[in-house]
Design a protein around this motif. Structure first.
Motif, PDB file in Angstrom:
ATOM      1  N   GLN A 258      -6.836 -15.680  14.437  1.00  0.00           N
ATOM      2  CA  GLN A 258      -6.624 -17.026  14.714  1.00  0.00           C
ATOM      3  C   GLN A 258      -6.597 -17.704  16.122  1.00  0.00           C
ATOM      4  OE1 GLN A 258      -2.631 -16.849  12.871  1.00  0.00           O
ATOM      5  NE2 GLN A 258      -3.540 -16.497  10.736  1.00  0.00           N
ATOM      6  N   ASP A 259      -5.924 -16.895  16.687  1.00  0.00           N
ATOM      7  CA  ASP A 259      -6.138 -17.196  18.144  1.00  0.00           C
ATOM      8  C   ASP A 259      -7.494 -17.570  18.582  1.00  0.00           C
ATOM      9  OD1 ASP A 259      -3.140 -17.284  18.506  1.00  0.00           O
ATOM     10  OD2 ASP A 259      -3.325 -15.063  19.386  1.00  0.00           O
TER      11      ASP A 259
ATOM     12  N   ASP B  90       1.602 -19.922   6.965  1.00  0.00           N
ATOM     13  CA  ASP B  90       1.597 -19.937   8.393  1.00  0.00           C
ATOM     14  C   ASP B  90       0.200 -20.244   9.094  1.00  0.00           C
ATOM     15  OD1 ASP B  90       4.507 -19.137   8.756  1.00  0.00           O
ATOM     16  OD2 ASP B  90       3.878 -17.413   7.742  1.00  0.00           O
ATOM     17  N   GLU B  91      -0.808 -19.399   8.426  1.00  0.00           N
ATOM     18  CA  GLU B  91      -2.012 -19.674   8.790  1.00  0.00           C
ATOM     19  C   GLU B  91      -2.626 -21.075   8.756  1.00  0.00           C
ATOM     20  OE1 GLU B  91      -5.399 -16.566   8.843  1.00  0.00           O
ATOM     21  OE2 GLU B  91      -5.739 -17.753   6.758  1.00  0.00           O
TER      22      GLU B  91
ATOM     23  N   GLY C 131      -4.640 -25.685  11.126  1.00  0.00           N
ATOM     24  CA  GLY C 131      -4.827 -27.095  10.450  1.00  0.00           C
ATOM     25  C   GLY C 131      -4.496 -28.262  11.165  1.00  0.00           C
ATOM     26  N   ASP C 132      -5.502 -29.396  11.630  1.00  0.00           N
ATOM     27  CA  ASP C 132      -5.120 -30.291  12.151  1.00  0.00           C
ATOM     28  C   ASP C 132      -4.513 -31.188  10.886  1.00  0.00           C
ATOM     29  OD1 ASP C 132      -6.144 -30.229  14.783  1.00  0.00           O
ATOM     30  OD2 ASP C 132      -8.232 -30.333  13.855  1.00  0.00           O
ATOM     31  N   GLU C 133      -5.121 -30.924   9.844  1.00  0.00           N
ATOM     32  CA  GLU C 133      -4.520 -31.285   8.562  1.00  0.00           C
ATOM     33  C   GLU C 133      -4.255 -30.453   7.583  1.00  0.00           C
ATOM     34  OE1 GLU C 133      -4.913 -35.651   5.815  1.00  0.00           O
ATOM     35  OE2 GLU C 133      -6.758 -34.809   6.528  1.00  0.00           O
TER      36      GLU C 133
END
Ligand SMILES: Nc1ncnc2c1ncn2[C@@H]1O[C@H](COP(=O)(O)OP(=O)(O)OP(=O)(O)O)[C@@H](O)[C@H]1O
Ligand SMILES: [Mg+2]
Lengths: 236, 269
Positions: B175-176, B197-198, B203-205
């Protein structure tokens, strides 16, 4: 035992190993008939197998059809084709091609069906056209099974190609038919021995080809339990 | 920009995978579809690259209906990371990454150097380039999948639970990596996950989906946490079980955030 030594003696006669009717020439003819018949069979079986295997539909149908085709007696088929095409090598070629089709076809479509469906799906999803999925993904992955089908078909055809001599003066079958006519069983046995030797040689060749096909389909040898994960320096 | 206009997908067996879904994914943004198994996330994603054709409504990319584009060309222009990796087992890592550039006429040399560059970008050592997918760990395979999706330099990335099959530590690393990539590249990303959590991290949205791809709530992670739309969303994000509730405790003059069971989760700066 004495028959075997008689066959041996028949083979040892010097004149048999040269000339247009000699053993080498007839072996070459036999191989040519086998090769052309398998090729003819493949012209039908490979595209059909690809269609069925790629679509992953109709395999049951084809299996039933091929089961039926396998039950057709070669000699009966040869007689039928002989009546139609007359004396010559065409009728046996056609018969042998028909004989080759079921194994070849089964090899191709079962090879395709054995591939994890997610792999061609993923290839399609990243932008391979259907033709590219077949050529670049499915054929290479199915290759070992396809060559397995080729192996089975070739062995059937090389043994049955003796029938070519039924309607023509062609191939090693000549020794069998001639021997049968004159009750020269030593000649028949000798002819059979040559066919067996030829079949064994082809078997070795095709086994090697199948190993090569496995290297294409599984270059990392992941399905080979002895060769799991090569012990190259494992990177984090 | 990707737009879903009242799309629906009814399968012949009567399954309604998507009932009536509308959404705009703005350019250079990462929008996450968050929903439980079977809620229609994959179906929505695959409508964008025409792996699934909607039975109703339409999908537009930059105002053009995807139905009017050639599916093969469309798929090559969109990066797609599949849940299971979807790498070709008989090809090396480098060849897998170079798949699309090679198909679209790049020279072997160019495709290869591009592949090596991309492997570096997703945090893989060049020495892995000649390996086969089966010789990589799950996390490494997913990185290769991301590199392959980036190979043709697409504007759009579709990511279908790309990090679902790896352990939590590696998932966090990936994810990083994606966040870093995204700040460099600014792709338009449609990301599918069922991991709350992901979704909140990436997500920006975030679009929370009910079954049949019905939108339960959409918003930023802050908005969804602060004001869950209803009990469904509250349940999905764990707010109802206190999983999202923290309180402050003071220790040694510092304020420590602790969860409801009193375990420390962070320090207030
Ligand atoms: N080919 C198909 N035929 C019939 N039903 C299908 C088909 N493909 C998917 N479905 C159904 O459509 C619904 C949505 O499927 P989809 O794969 O989009 O779910 P998802 O949200 O991606 O789930 P997951 O998180 O498990 O991947 C499911 O109920 C599924 O069973
Ligand atoms: Mg899914």
């Amino acid at each position: 035992m004495s028959l075997l030594s008689e066959a041996w003696a028949w083979l040892a006669v010097e004149g048999r190993w040269s000339g247009p009717a000699g053993i080498p020439a007839r072996t070459a003819q036999h191989l040519a008939v086998t090769g052309v018949a398998v090729l003819l069979g493949a012209v039908v079986a490979v595209p059909a197998g690809i269609l069925v295997g790629h679509a992953r539909r109709g395999a049951g149908w084809v299996a039933a059809l091929m089961g039926g085709a396998r039950a057709v007696p070669s000699l009966g088929l040869l007689t039928l084709f002989g009546l139609w095409l007359g004396i010559g090598v065409e009728a046996p070629l056609l018969t042998l091609a028909v004989l080759a089709v079921p194994s070849l076809l089964a090899g191709v479509y079962s090879g395709f069906l054995a591939i994890d469906e997610a792999i061609p799906q993923a290839a399609r999803a990243v932008g391979l056209s259907p033709g590219q999925v077949v050529v670049l993904v499915e054929l290479p992955l199915a290759l070992p099974v396809i060559v397995g089908g080729l192996r089975a078909a070739t062995l059937q055809v090389v043994a049955t190609a003796t029938l070519a001599a039924y309607t023509s003066d062609y191939g090693l079958g000549r020794y069998l038919f001639a021997g049968l006519k004159t009750r020269d069983y030593a000649q028949m046995l000798a002819g059979s021995l040559i066919v067996i030797a030829l079949a064994l040689a082809l078997e070795l060749l095709l086994a090697a080809l199948q190993r090569a096909a496995r290297r294409v389909a599984d270059p990392a040898h992941t399905s080979d339990p002895s060769g799991r994960r090569p012990s190259r320096k494992d990177h984090p | 920009m990707i737009e879903f206009e009242h799309v629906a997908k009814h399968y012949p067996d009567g399954t309604v995978a998507v009932r009536d879904f509308s959404l705009t994914v703005p350019s250079h943004r990462c929008v996450v579809l968050l929903g439980s198994s079977g809620s229609g996330k994959t179906t929505l994603l695959r409508m964008v690259n025409r792996m699934v054709d909607p039975t109703g409504g339409r999908v537009l990319i930059d105002d053009a209906d995807v139905r009017d584009s050639d599916p093969v060309a469309l798929r090559r222009s969109i990066g797609y990371v599949l849940q299971s990796g979807g790498l070709l087992p008989h090809r090396t890592v480098a060849d897998n990454v170079a798949t699309v550039p090679l198909l679209t006429g790049a020279t072997r040399r160019a495709a290869r150097s591009r592949a090596l560059e991309l492997l570096g970008r997703v945090g893989l050592d060049e020495s892995l380039a000649q390996r086969y997918p089966a010789q990589l760990s799950g996390g490494q395979q997913q990185r290769v999948g991301v590199a392959r999706a980036l190979a043709a330099d697409p504007n759009i990335l579709l990511m279908d639970e790309p990090f679902g099959a790896v352990d939590p530590l590696v998932r966090r690393e990936l994810q990083d990596e994606l966040l870093r990539l995204q700040s460099d590249l600014g792709k338009t990303i449609l990301f599918v996950t069922h991991d709350v959590d992901e979704a909140f991290r990436l997500g920006d949205e975030v679009i929370v989906l009910r079954p049949q791809a019905e939108i339960a709530q959409r918003g930023t992670s802050v908005e969804i946490l602060a004001q869950p739309a209803d009990d469904f969303v509250r349940g999905f994000i764990g707010a109802d079980r206190g999983r999202r509730s923290l309180r402050l405790a003071t220790s040694g003059g510092r304020q420590v955030a602790v969860d409801l069971e009193g375990h420390a989760v962070g320090i207030l700066e």
